[in-house]
Write a protein that holds these residues in place. Structure first.
Motif, mmCIF file in Angstrom:
data_model
loop_
_atom_site.group_PDB
_atom_site.id
_atom_site.type_symbol
_atom_site.label_atom_id
_atom_site.label_comp_id
_atom_site.label_asym_id
_atom_site.label_seq_id
_atom_site.Cartn_x
_atom_site.Cartn_y
_atom_site.Cartn_z
ATOM 1 N N THR A 15 14.205 24.946 -33.142
ATOM 2 C CA THR A 15 14.926 25.773 -34.117
ATOM 3 C C THR A 15 16.397 25.370 -34.192
ATOM 4 O O THR A 15 16.940 24.745 -33.283
ATOM 5 N N ASP A 16 17.022 25.754 -35.303
ATOM 6 C CA ASP A 16 18.443 25.485 -35.492
ATOM 7 C C ASP A 16 19.249 26.755 -35.232
ATOM 8 O O ASP A 16 18.703 27.774 -34.794
ATOM 9 N N LYS A 17 20.527 26.712 -35.516
ATOM 10 C CA LYS A 17 21.414 27.851 -35.273
ATOM 11 C C LYS A 17 20.977 29.100 -36.030
ATOM 12 O O LYS A 17 21.235 30.219 -35.603
ATOM 13 N N MET A 18 20.295 28.910 -37.162
ATOM 14 C CA MET A 18 19.836 30.041 -37.970
ATOM 15 C C MET A 18 18.519 30.624 -37.451
ATOM 16 O O MET A 18 18.013 31.597 -37.992
ATOM 17 N N GLY A 19 17.957 30.007 -36.390
ATOM 18 C CA GLY A 19 16.707 30.487 -35.829
ATOM 19 C C GLY A 19 15.478 30.012 -36.583
ATOM 20 O O GLY A 19 14.377 30.502 -36.356
ATOM 21 N N TYR A 64 8.804 22.528 -48.217
ATOM 22 C CA TYR A 64 9.083 23.665 -47.356
ATOM 23 C C TYR A 64 9.069 24.928 -48.203
ATOM 24 O O TYR A 64 9.823 25.062 -49.153
ATOM 25 N N ILE A 65 8.201 25.860 -47.846
ATOM 26 C CA ILE A 65 8.031 27.082 -48.629
ATOM 27 C C ILE A 65 8.752 28.250 -47.962
ATOM 28 O O ILE A 65 9.471 28.997 -48.607
ATOM 29 N N GLU A 66 8.547 28.398 -46.670
ATOM 30 C CA GLU A 66 9.228 29.437 -45.889
ATOM 31 C C GLU A 66 9.400 28.902 -44.474
ATOM 32 O O GLU A 66 8.486 28.283 -43.931
ATOM 33 N N GLY A 67 10.550 29.151 -43.881
ATOM 34 C CA GLY A 67 10.826 28.605 -42.561
ATOM 35 C C GLY A 67 10.035 29.266 -41.445
ATOM 36 O O GLY A 67 9.919 30.485 -41.394
ATOM 37 N N ALA A 68 9.497 28.435 -40.565
ATOM 38 C CA ALA A 68 8.878 28.939 -39.336
ATOM 39 C C ALA A 68 9.999 29.308 -38.374
ATOM 40 O O ALA A 68 11.105 28.765 -38.441
ATOM 41 N N LYS A 69 9.709 30.239 -37.475
ATOM 42 C CA LYS A 69 10.720 30.732 -36.540
ATOM 43 C C LYS A 69 10.212 30.638 -35.101
ATOM 44 O O LYS A 69 9.019 30.476 -34.861
ATOM 45 N N TYR A 70 11.162 30.764 -34.177
ATOM 46 C CA TYR A 70 10.863 30.708 -32.745
ATOM 47 C C TYR A 70 9.685 31.619 -32.394
ATOM 48 O O TYR A 70 9.631 32.769 -32.814
ATOM 49 N N GLU A 71 8.750 31.072 -31.648
ATOM 50 C CA GLU A 71 7.535 31.714 -31.140
ATOM 51 C C GLU A 71 6.502 32.026 -32.210
ATOM 52 O O GLU A 71 5.467 32.631 -31.900
#
Length: 139
Positions: A15-19, A64-71
């Motif tokens: 992930t990046d700074k934006m999560g 890219y449609i929607e960003g995946a996030k941590y976990e």
């Protein structure tokens, strides 16, 4: 058409700074899906390379449609879009498992080449590789 489903859990390092997962990680996930897909054919990348065939990447794309996030727990769906003696194109869908949301979709195109990077017609020269991949392509 056979669709392989690989499971991945997003790691913090991806992930990046934006999560949100950095865009470059999707291509690594495509590789996981492609590797598992080929394994389902009854051979591995390593076995294909031992026969003198390599699959260099010649084109790739990802929407890219929607960003995946941590976990997030993801499913990478992999299938063959097109295959002929000289190339193979894989399609990928990245789906969040919890809500079945399509987060990204993409494709990679690979040439069949020998150790000298000369294009090889695997349908004619390596019938066993062609047969194993064809079974999943037509399944």
């Amino acid at each position: 058409m056979y669709v392989n489903k690989s499971k991945i859990k997003v790691r913090y390092v991806e992930t990046d700074k934006m999560g949100i997962v950095h865009h470059s990680n999707y291509y690594a996930w495509f590789e996981v899906g492609r590797g598992e897909f080929i394994t389902e054919s009854g051979m591995s990348y390593k076995e294909i390379e031992k026969q003198g065939i390599m699959l260099p990447l010649v084109e790739s794309c990802c929407k890219y449609i929607e960003g995946a996030k941590y976990e997030d727990e993801l499913i990478i769906e992999t299938s063959i879009k097109e295959m002929n003696g000289a190339k193979i194109i894989f399609n990928y869908n990245v789906i969040r498992e919890s809500d079945n949301k399509l987060l990204a979709k993409g494709s990679t195109t690979h040439a069949f080449v020998n150790n000298d990077f000369k294009i090889v017609n695997v349908k004619k020269k390596h019938h066993n590789i062609w047969e194993k991949l064809s079974i999943l392509y037509t399944k």
